[in-house]
Motif scaffolding. Structure first.
Motif, short mmCIF file in Angstrom:
data_model
loop_
_atom_site.label_atom_id
_atom_site.label_comp_id
_atom_site.label_asym_id
_atom_site.label_seq_id
_atom_site.Cartn_x
_atom_site.Cartn_y
_atom_site.Cartn_z
N ILE A 46 0.86 -1.08 0.05
CA ILE A 46 0.00 0.13 0.01
C ILE A 46 0.81 1.27 0.08
CG2 ILE A 46 -1.66 -1.21 1.22
CD1 ILE A 46 -1.08 0.33 3.90
N ASN A 47 0.35 2.25 -0.43
CA ASN A 47 1.18 3.59 -0.50
C ASN A 47 0.02 4.62 0.07
OD1 ASN A 47 -0.58 3.91 -2.61
ND2 ASN A 47 0.94 4.21 -4.15
N ASN A 48 -0.72 4.30 0.60
CA ASN A 48 -1.96 5.26 1.06
C ASN A 48 -2.49 4.83 2.51
OD1 ASN A 48 -4.39 6.68 1.64
ND2 ASN A 48 -4.26 7.52 -0.57
N ARG A 49 -2.34 5.55 3.48
CA ARG A 49 -2.85 5.33 4.97
C ARG A 49 -4.53 4.82 4.81
NH1 ARG A 49 -1.53 7.25 9.17
NH2 ARG A 49 0.18 8.42 8.59
N ASN A 50 -5.13 5.33 3.98
CA ASN A 50 -6.63 5.25 3.77
C ASN A 50 -6.63 3.78 3.27
OD1 ASN A 50 -7.71 7.73 4.43
ND2 ASN A 50 -6.65 8.55 2.44
N MET A 82 -5.41 1.01 4.56
CA MET A 82 -5.14 0.39 5.70
C MET A 82 -6.24 -0.39 6.26
SD MET A 82 -2.15 -0.08 7.04
CE MET A 82 -2.57 -0.81 8.48
N VAL A 83 -7.47 0.18 6.27
CA VAL A 83 -8.78 -0.88 6.56
C VAL A 83 -8.98 -2.00 5.89
CG1 VAL A 83 -11.33 -0.85 6.92
CG2 VAL A 83 -9.80 1.31 7.62
N ILE A 84 -8.83 -1.80 4.58
CA ILE A 84 -8.85 -3.08 3.81
C ILE A 84 -7.94 -3.92 3.61
CG2 ILE A 84 -8.12 -2.33 1.48
CD1 ILE A 84 -11.35 -4.12 1.68
N ALA A 85 -6.69 -3.46 3.82
CA ALA A 85 -5.29 -4.18 3.83
C ALA A 85 -5.57 -5.00 5.28
CB ALA A 85 -4.12 -3.25 4.11
N ASN A 86 -5.88 -4.37 6.26
CA ASN A 86 -5.83 -5.25 7.35
C ASN A 86 -6.87 -6.47 7.47
OD1 ASN A 86 -3.89 -4.09 9.37
ND2 ASN A 86 -5.16 -2.58 9.66
N LEU A 87 -8.03 -6.24 6.81
CA LEU A 87 -9.16 -7.24 6.60
C LEU A 87 -8.39 -8.39 5.52
CD1 LEU A 87 -12.01 -8.30 6.47
CD2 LEU A 87 -12.14 -7.06 4.43
N LEU A 88 -7.62 -7.96 4.69
CA LEU A 88 -7.09 -8.96 3.66
C LEU A 88 -5.93 -9.59 4.46
CD1 LEU A 88 -6.76 -7.55 0.27
CD2 LEU A 88 -8.48 -8.72 1.30
N LYS A 89 -5.14 -9.06 5.22
CA LYS A 89 -3.96 -9.60 5.96
C LYS A 89 -4.52 -10.72 6.99
CE LYS A 89 -0.93 -8.57 9.81
NZ LYS A 89 -0.46 -7.50 10.88
N TYR A 109 3.01 -4.29 3.39
CA TYR A 109 4.38 -3.77 3.28
C TYR A 109 4.08 -2.05 2.78
CZ TYR A 109 6.50 -8.30 3.45
OH TYR A 109 6.74 -9.48 3.82
N THR A 110 4.95 -1.45 3.34
CA THR A 110 4.66 0.04 2.76
C THR A 110 6.04 0.76 3.05
OG1 THR A 110 3.32 2.02 3.14
CG2 THR A 110 3.66 0.81 5.00
N THR A 111 5.94 2.01 2.17
CA THR A 111 7.36 2.83 2.49
C THR A 111 7.17 3.96 3.56
OG1 THR A 111 6.52 4.36 0.87
CG2 THR A 111 8.29 2.64 -0.01
N SER A 112 5.92 4.02 4.21
CA SER A 112 5.74 4.81 5.12
C SER A 112 5.61 4.28 6.56
CB SER A 112 4.37 5.43 5.02
OG SER A 112 3.80 6.09 3.68
N GLU A 113 5.53 5.01 7.69
CA GLU A 113 5.64 4.18 8.88
C GLU A 113 4.22 4.31 9.44
OE1 GLU A 113 8.14 6.29 11.54
OE2 GLU A 113 9.95 5.89 10.72
N LEU A 114 3.63 2.92 9.07
CA LEU A 114 2.19 2.81 9.61
C LEU A 114 2.16 1.65 10.70
CD1 LEU A 114 0.41 3.45 6.16
CD2 LEU A 114 0.56 4.94 8.14
N GLU A 115 1.37 1.71 11.59
CA GLU A 115 1.21 0.66 12.43
C GLU A 115 0.75 -0.60 11.91
OE1 GLU A 115 -0.74 -0.41 17.02
OE2 GLU A 115 -0.81 1.61 16.09
#
Length: 608
Positions: free
Chosen positions: A8-12, A14-21, A29-35
């Motif tokens: 992902i490259n956008n914190r928005n 994260m919701v769908i990414a966490n569901l898929l995780k 994985y991201t180039t930003s610092e996201l929890e």
């Protein structure tokens, strides 16, 4: 490392990414610092190190970023991972790379089900609803062999709709699927002689047989051949491998169709057999001498084998035992290696995959044509003969029959007439559906039929059906088990011309005060009521259910003391299910399954 990566490259996102995780056991994985993510220096560096190691790569964001990111690393559809692109809301999930072989199409469809979105599949065969020839064999354990064209050229012609012959010389779930989903430009054949190569551009064949065609052909090799072998100790492995290959080639069989290798248990450590099985990636299975002798029948007795192993015959008996067949495709062949060590080899066809006649004993369900199982309905639609008991099975169920199917009512036939009718169709290679009411294994009177099929070597399969006792529970809107009160359901019948074992007398079963469901008993109602009252209170609820789920269905509720009168007053004689017990209409007791202290069972996957 995890085999699936989400980028992902956008914190928005994260919701769908966490569901898929959570659903896919993937890493974000991201180039930003996201929890909750693993930080990477750049997408390019990450893919450089990991692209070939992954089996799934999911980009959440713009398609352009996905394409530019993966382009330097794409090599081949044979090895590239499945690559998916999707928007941050999961509305559109697109298969980008390795749609078939890499599994991107399947992964996109799975993700779309998770998000409630739309899978975007652009592969031609999927868009045209055609068979994915490059991967369809995986689902049925078929090996692929092309002749006269490479894979890409063959598939390109197929999706362009050229005239194709489909040759089916075995049967399994895969061939059934092909028959049920036949494209308009494909014509099915069951014998190679019926194919006119001048009339077709491609041939697809599901077969263990070696055929030579001038037309480009795709052979699917089903695992249907059982190899039986015996040998002296210390047989040379290379020699044995070559002898098997030569035997199969000589008799016109593909080695890719060998399912497994079988021998007597004293040969479990024979290295030649172990090496062959390992090289061909098949199982090596051994059997006891007594099991081999059980199927040896009229096979030639080998005195040497009997003395060394206790088995009358090893190679042929092992092939027959493993296949379930009564006939061999290749009789015992003997060969000696350079050291004078000999082996014997025989081949049989897995009876379940042999394309011959087949009998299906199908449970029709309680009566409603829509309550037959999906499998039962498909068999009714494909049958060459449907034989049904018209007094017990609604005639409407036979309306699923295809044009040309013979439909016969067995009500006026004796057992021999039924057998003769079924065998005549079976002997021509046809499919017979013997339709029984409810579930055929519960008072289905199928024992004599199965004995006949066994005696004549006719393979058959029993397809379960919904029983009338289940239909009774549904129609009565009752749970037949009550927590801490009734945990047993008794299925039984009254004692008429068929005697009941003493321990199963209705008066004895009534003492348990369980839920009793009575079949085939309405003509014995006085005696039944008397025996039931020996165990149940007179006020025990009863339900008399006539023709459950039929158009004529009627249900009477009452108390046990009035059971006989209800039956007689309504002149009930056939197709009646009688239910006795306090579970009828009981709404007082509640399961603890939904109590708060029990909810952990669901979270831990331990619910009963």
């Amino acid at each position: 490392m995890n085999k699936k990566a989400i980028i992902i490259n956008n914190r928005n996102a994260m919701v769908i990414a966490n569901l898929l995780k959570q659903e896919l056991d993937a890493v974000i994985y991201t180039t930003s610092e996201l929890e909750g993510t693993e930080r990477i220096v750049s997408i390019s560096d990450f893919l450089s190190s990991n692209f070939s190691k992954l089996d799934g790569l999911i980009f959440i964001g713009a398609l352009g970023i996905t394409v530019r990111s993966i382009t330097p690393f794409i090599e081949s559809k044979q090895s590239d991972p499945a690559v998916i692109n999707m928007d941050i809301h999961g509305r559109f999930v697109q298969s980008v790379v390795s749609g078939h072989k890499g599994g991107a199409n399947a992964l996109a469809q799975r993700i779309a089900r998770i998000t409630g979105g739309q899978a975007v599949i652009t592969t031609a065969s999927d868009s045209l609803d055609l068979w994915p020839l490059d991967i369809i064999g995986r689902a049925y354990n078929w090996a692929n062999e092309y002749m006269g064209a490479d894979e890409n050229a063959f598939i390109a012609q197929f999706v362009n709709g050229v005239k194709t012959a489909l040759l089916l010389e075995t049967k399994d779930a895969g061939t059934k699927h092909l028959e049920e989903t036949l494209p308009a430009h494909v014509e099915v054949h069951y014998k190679v002689a019926s194919i006119n190569e001048n009339d077709v551009d491609l041939i697809i064949a599901v077969t263990p047989y070696l055929h030579s065609f001038d037309t480009p052909a795709l052979f699917f090799r089903p695992k249907c051949l059982m190899l039986g072998s015996g040998s002296q100790k210390l047989l040379d492995s290379s020699f044995y491998h070559d002898e098997v290959e030569k035997l199969l080639q000589t008799n016109g069989f593909s080695a890719l169709s060998i399912h497994s290798l079988h021998s007597v248990d004293v040969k479990k450590d024979e290295q030649a057999f172990i090496d062959y099985a390992r090289t061909e990636a098949i199982d090596f299975i051994t059997h006891s001498a007594s099991d081999l002798n059980r199927v040896a029948g009229k096979l030639e007795t080998s005195e040497a084998a009997l003395e060394a192993t206790g088995a009358i015959n090893v190679s042929e008996a092992a092939a027959l035992l493993a296949s379930g067949n009564a006939q061999l495709l290749v009789n015992k062949t003997k060969a000696c290696d350079q050291n004078g060590k000999h082996c014997t080899i025989a081949v049989a066809m897995d009876m379940a995959q042999e394309r011959s006649g087949m009998i299906y004993i199908v449970g029709a369900g309680p009566g409603d044509p829509e309550l037959v199982s999906v499998k039962g309905k498909k068999l009714l639609q494909a049958a060459d003969l449907i034989l049904y008991a018209g007094s017990l099975v609604p005639e409407e169920l036979t309306h699923y029959a295809r044009s040309g199917c013979v439909v016969r009512n067995s009500a006026q036939m004796d057992l021999q007439e039924q057998f003769d009718t079924m065998k005549a169709v079976y002997d021509k290679g046809g499919m017979v559906v013997r339709l029984h009411t409810g579930d055929p294994c519960i008072y289905g009177a199928i024992q004599e039929q199965m004995s006949f099929f066994d005696e004549h070597g006719m393979p058959y399969e029993i397809i379960p059906g919904i029983s009338s006792f289940q239909a009774a529970a549904a129609r009565l809107r009752s749970q037949f088990t009550i927590p801490e009160r009734i945990q047993t359901i008794i299925l039984t019948r009254g004692e008429g011309r068929t005697p009941m074992p003493e321990r199963e007398k209705l008066s004895e079963l009534a003492k348990f005060q369980s839920t009793i469901c009575l079949f085939l008993s309405v003509s014995l109602i006085d005696d039944m009521q008397r025996q039931l009252l020996e165990g149940y209170p007179p006020e025990t609820p009863v339900a008399i259910c006539y023709k459950l789920t039929w158009k004529e269905e009627r249900i009477w509720r009452g108390q046990l003391k009035d059971l006989a009168n209800i039956v007689k007053d309504n002149k009930l004689k056939l197709t009646v299910m009688i239910v006795v017990g306090e579970a009828i209409d009981n709404r007082q007791m509640r399961s603890k399954l939904y109590d708060r202290q029990f909810t952990h069972l669901f979270r831990e996957g331990k619910s009963e």
